[in-house]
Design a protein around this motif. Structure first.
Motif, PDB file in Angstrom:
ATOM      1  N   LEU A   1      44.848  58.013  34.075  1.00  0.00           N
ATOM      2  CA  LEU A   1      45.676  57.095  33.286  1.00  0.00           C
ATOM      3  C   LEU A   1      45.147  55.662  33.380  1.00  0.00           C
ATOM      4  CD1 LEU A   1      48.132  58.073  31.703  1.00  0.00           C
ATOM      5  CD2 LEU A   1      49.554  56.899  33.357  1.00  0.00           C
ATOM      6  N   TYR A   2      44.700  55.267  34.568  1.00  0.00           N
ATOM      7  CA  TYR A   2      44.193  53.901  34.753  1.00  0.00           C
ATOM      8  C   TYR A   2      42.875  53.707  34.005  1.00  0.00           C
ATOM      9  CZ  TYR A   2      47.722  52.717  38.246  1.00  0.00           C
ATOM     10  OH  TYR A   2      48.907  52.443  38.879  1.00  0.00           O
ATOM     11  N   CYS A   3      42.047  54.741  33.965  1.00  0.00           N
ATOM     12  CA  CYS A   3      40.789  54.631  33.199  1.00  0.00           C
ATOM     13  C   CYS A   3      41.089  54.523  31.706  1.00  0.00           C
ATOM     14  CB  CYS A   3      39.876  55.827  33.460  1.00  0.00           C
ATOM     15  SG  CYS A   3      39.074  55.788  35.065  1.00  0.00           S
ATOM     16  N   VAL A   4      42.012  55.359  31.228  1.00  0.00           N
ATOM     17  CA  VAL A   4      42.365  55.314  29.806  1.00  0.00           C
ATOM     18  C   VAL A   4      43.030  53.977  29.478  1.00  0.00           C
ATOM     19  CG1 VAL A   4      43.770  56.407  28.004  1.00  0.00           C
ATOM     20  CG2 VAL A   4      42.543  57.822  29.656  1.00  0.00           C
ATOM     21  N   GLY A   5      43.798  53.465  30.429  1.00  0.00           N
ATOM     22  CA  GLY A   5      44.518  52.207  30.224  1.00  0.00           C
ATOM     23  C   GLY A   5      43.705  50.968  30.530  1.00  0.00           C
ATOM     24  N   THR A   6      42.421  51.145  30.829  1.00  0.00           N
ATOM     25  CA  THR A   6      41.464  50.060  31.113  1.00  0.00           C
ATOM     26  C   THR A   6      41.792  49.249  32.367  1.00  0.00           C
ATOM     27  OG1 THR A   6      42.423  48.203  29.817  1.00  0.00           O
ATOM     28  CG2 THR A   6      41.077  49.810  28.596  1.00  0.00           C
TER      29      THR A   6
ATOM     30  N   LEU B   1      51.587  58.546  23.150  1.00  0.00           N
ATOM     31  CA  LEU B   1      52.164  58.520  24.506  1.00  0.00           C
ATOM     32  C   LEU B   1      51.455  59.531  25.397  1.00  0.00           C
ATOM     33  CD1 LEU B   1      54.416  57.872  26.629  1.00  0.00           C
ATOM     34  CD2 LEU B   1      55.803  59.629  25.520  1.00  0.00           C
ATOM     35  N   ILE B   2      51.026  59.080  26.575  1.00  0.00           N
ATOM     36  CA  ILE B   2      50.545  60.021  27.598  1.00  0.00           C
ATOM     37  C   ILE B   2      51.404  59.812  28.842  1.00  0.00           C
ATOM     38  CG2 ILE B   2      48.626  60.818  29.045  1.00  0.00           C
ATOM     39  CD1 ILE B   2      46.690  59.698  27.033  1.00  0.00           C
ATOM     40  N   VAL B   3      52.007  60.903  29.291  1.00  0.00           N
ATOM     41  CA  VAL B   3      52.812  60.872  30.512  1.00  0.00           C
ATOM     42  C   VAL B   3      52.113  61.722  31.549  1.00  0.00           C
ATOM     43  CG1 VAL B   3      55.033  61.506  31.525  1.00  0.00           C
ATOM     44  CG2 VAL B   3      54.946  60.627  29.194  1.00  0.00           C
ATOM     45  N   VAL B   4      51.839  61.191  32.720  1.00  0.00           N
ATOM     46  CA  VAL B   4      51.339  62.049  33.796  1.00  0.00           C
ATOM     47  C   VAL B   4      52.464  62.273  34.796  1.00  0.00           C
ATOM     48  CG1 VAL B   4      48.969  61.222  33.502  1.00  0.00           C
ATOM     49  CG2 VAL B   4      50.347  60.324  35.365  1.00  0.00           C
ATOM     50  N   THR B   5      52.566  63.506  35.251  1.00  0.00           N
ATOM     51  CA  THR B   5      53.697  63.878  36.095  1.00  0.00           C
ATOM     52  C   THR B   5      53.381  65.156  36.854  1.00  0.00           C
ATOM     53  OG1 THR B   5      56.033  64.537  36.058  1.00  0.00           O
ATOM     54  CG2 THR B   5      54.738  65.136  34.132  1.00  0.00           C
ATOM     55  N   HIS B   6      54.035  65.344  38.009  1.00  0.00           N
ATOM     56  CA  HIS B   6      53.906  66.641  38.654  1.00  0.00           C
ATOM     57  C   HIS B   6      55.090  67.531  38.253  1.00  0.00           C
ATOM     58  CE1 HIS B   6      56.223  64.253  41.588  1.00  0.00           C
ATOM     59  NE2 HIS B   6      56.916  65.365  41.648  1.00  0.00           N
TER      60      HIS B   6
ATOM     61  N   ASN C   1      47.503  46.188  23.075  1.00  0.00           N
ATOM     62  CA  ASN C   1      47.445  47.583  22.609  1.00  0.00           C
ATOM     63  C   ASN C   1      48.046  48.627  23.531  1.00  0.00           C
ATOM     64  OD1 ASN C   1      45.828  47.332  20.084  1.00  0.00           O
ATOM     65  ND2 ASN C   1      44.363  46.428  21.499  1.00  0.00           N
ATOM     66  N   ILE C   2      48.236  48.273  24.797  1.00  0.00           N
ATOM     67  CA  ILE C   2      48.610  49.314  25.760  1.00  0.00           C
ATOM     68  C   ILE C   2      49.864  48.903  26.532  1.00  0.00           C
ATOM     69  CG2 ILE C   2      47.787  50.794  27.640  1.00  0.00           C
ATOM     70  CD1 ILE C   2      44.930  50.070  26.823  1.00  0.00           C
ATOM     71  N   GLY C   3      50.845  49.811  26.556  1.00  0.00           N
ATOM     72  CA  GLY C   3      52.046  49.591  27.353  1.00  0.00           C
ATOM     73  C   GLY C   3      52.039  50.543  28.538  1.00  0.00           C
ATOM     74  N   PHE C   4      52.516  50.069  29.681  1.00  0.00           N
ATOM     75  CA  PHE C   4      52.531  50.890  30.898  1.00  0.00           C
ATOM     76  C   PHE C   4      53.945  51.032  31.435  1.00  0.00           C
ATOM     77  CE2 PHE C   4      48.301  49.019  30.871  1.00  0.00           C
ATOM     78  CZ  PHE C   4      47.488  50.083  31.230  1.00  0.00           C
ATOM     79  N   VAL C   5      54.259  52.246  31.894  1.00  0.00           N
ATOM     80  CA  VAL C   5      55.466  52.466  32.692  1.00  0.00           C
ATOM     81  C   VAL C   5      55.007  53.136  33.973  1.00  0.00           C
ATOM     82  CG1 VAL C   5      57.713  53.612  32.829  1.00  0.00           C
ATOM     83  CG2 VAL C   5      56.898  52.771  30.628  1.00  0.00           C
ATOM     84  N   PHE C   6      55.335  52.552  35.108  1.00  0.00           N
ATOM     85  CA  PHE C   6      54.902  53.093  36.398  1.00  0.00           C
ATOM     86  C   PHE C   6      56.060  53.802  37.096  1.00  0.00           C
ATOM     87  CE2 PHE C   6      52.291  49.378  35.438  1.00  0.00           C
ATOM     88  CZ  PHE C   6      51.019  49.902  35.570  1.00  0.00           C
TER      89      PHE C   6
ATOM     90  N   ALA D   1      52.480  56.420  30.832  1.00  0.00           N
ATOM     91  CA  ALA D   1      53.531  56.470  31.844  1.00  0.00           C
ATOM     92  C   ALA D   1      53.047  57.298  33.042  1.00  0.00           C
ATOM     93  CB  ALA D   1      54.800  57.067  31.252  1.00  0.00           C
ATOM     94  N   ASP D   2      53.069  56.683  34.208  1.00  0.00           N
ATOM     95  CA  ASP D   2      52.588  57.321  35.436  1.00  0.00           C
ATOM     96  C   ASP D   2      53.782  57.744  36.291  1.00  0.00           C
ATOM     97  OD1 ASP D   2      51.214  58.201  37.634  1.00  0.00           O
ATOM     98  OD2 ASP D   2      50.149  56.320  38.008  1.00  0.00           O
ATOM     99  N   GLU D   3      54.106  59.016  36.310  1.00  0.00           N
ATOM    100  CA  GLU D   3      55.259  59.536  37.058  1.00  0.00           C
ATOM    101  C   GLU D   3      56.516  58.700  36.782  1.00  0.00           C
ATOM    102  OE1 GLU D   3      55.176  62.265  38.788  1.00  0.00           O
ATOM    103  OE2 GLU D   3      53.201  62.530  39.696  1.00  0.00           O
ATOM    104  N   PRO D   4      56.865  58.512  35.505  1.00  0.00           N
ATOM    105  CA  PRO D   4      57.943  57.558  35.180  1.00  0.00           C
ATOM    106  C   PRO D   4      59.304  57.955  35.738  1.00  0.00           C
ATOM    107  CG  PRO D   4      57.399  58.890  33.261  1.00  0.00           C
ATOM    108  CD  PRO D   4      56.340  59.175  34.287  1.00  0.00           C
ATOM    109  N   THR D   5      59.463  59.224  36.102  1.00  0.00           N
ATOM    110  CA  THR D   5      60.770  59.660  36.604  1.00  0.00           C
ATOM    111  C   THR D   5      60.698  60.045  38.083  1.00  0.00           C
ATOM    112  OG1 THR D   5      60.417  61.981  36.014  1.00  0.00           O
ATOM    113  CG2 THR D   5      61.309  60.574  34.307  1.00  0.00           C
ATOM    114  N   GLY D   6      59.567  59.724  38.710  1.00  0.00           N
ATOM    115  CA  GLY D   6      59.321  60.170  40.087  1.00  0.00           C
ATOM    116  C   GLY D   6      60.329  59.665  41.110  1.00  0.00           C
TER     117      GLY D   6
END
Ligand code: ADP
Ligand code: MG
Length: 230
Positions: free
Chosen positions: A50-55, A197-202, A86-91, A167-172
């Motif tokens: 996600l960080y690579c895609v988000g620069t 939208l790309i959400v990464v999550t376990h 161009n890029i929004g982040f949710v951590f 969004a990186d584990e936005p509901t973690g």
């Protein structure tokens, strides 16, 4: 059409022994209005991707283009501008400023240009209403619950109408009820705003609500989607 194209992306971290190959040959294309979830266990490289895609991080090799523009060819200042536009982040952790109000927090990304314009203030108020926090607009974020804080973080991520929302584990950090509500909100807003939208999550449960599903396994991205009839 805003398109995100990731081609042959790889990421290695140098370590004292041997280099750590976290991501291998990752390719993925998403069009405007599409949403994707990437799942995988802790440590498999979700945040790195996600960080690579988000620069926020630089791939070791491969390319990322958004609407045909490759941000990694830009100098630092232009890259920061590209990211903010161009890029929004949710951590996972909302990263709000506790002493600022809800409205001020949502406007923080606009302060890079000096001060917030009347249009930006209007948009912030609209987004705060959209995430259900109009009654809390003048509250400091320190006074909010975890679920409310993450709603503010979602509103803030959209202030610049980003083409790409990550969004990186936005509901973690949330309980089940709030986790479901935030997942739904992200999906609804992404559709309304026609962003990618790309959400990464376990969480498989969270992943299932998005259009496309991928898994990261030993650094490779596996496509979990049914084959489309041609
Ligand atoms: P996830 O988000 O899926 O939990 P990460 O992307 O945070 O995984 O990490 C993937 C792997 O890369 C882990 O083994 C982690 O230790 C390693 N890693 C992450 N950042 C760095 C770094 N800056 N330097 C070295 N190794 C790192
Ligand atoms: Mg992570």
């Amino acid at each position: 059409m805003a398109d995100l194209v990731i081609e042959n992306l790889a990421k290695e971290y140098p370590t004292r022994a041997e280099s750590l190959q976290v991501l291998r040959d990752i390719s993925l294309s998403l069009s405007q209005g599409e949403s994707a979830a990437i799942t995988g266990p802790s440590g498999c490289g979700k945040s790195t991707l996600l960080y690579c895609v988000g620069t926020l991080d630089t791939p070791t090799s491969g390319t990322v283009t958004l609407d045909g523009e490759n941000p990694f060819t830009l100098n630092d200042k232009a890259l920061a501008h590209f990211r903010s536009e161009n890029i929004g982040f949710v951590f996972q952790d909302h990263h709000l400023l506790p002493q600022l109000t809800v409205l001020e927090n949502v406007l923080v990304p606009t302060l890079a240009d000096g001060s917030s314009s009347p249009e930006q203030i209007q948009r912030a108020k609209m987004l705060i209403e959209r995430v259900g926090l109009s009654q809390r607009i003048e509250h400091r974020s320190a006074e909010l619950s975890g679920g409310e804080r993450q709603r503010v973080a979602v509103a803030r991520s959209l202030i610049h109408q980003p083409k790409l929302l990550l969004a990186d584990e936005p509901t973690g950090n949330l309980d089940k009820t709030n986790a479901e509500a935030i997942g739904k909100l992200l999906l609804e807003l992404q559709k309304e705003e026609s962003s990618i939208l790309i959400v990464v999550t376990h969480s498989q449960e969270l992943a299932a609500i998005f259009q496309r599903q991928y898994t990261l396994d030993e650094g490779k991205l596996l496509d979990q989607n049914p084959v489309q009839p041609s």
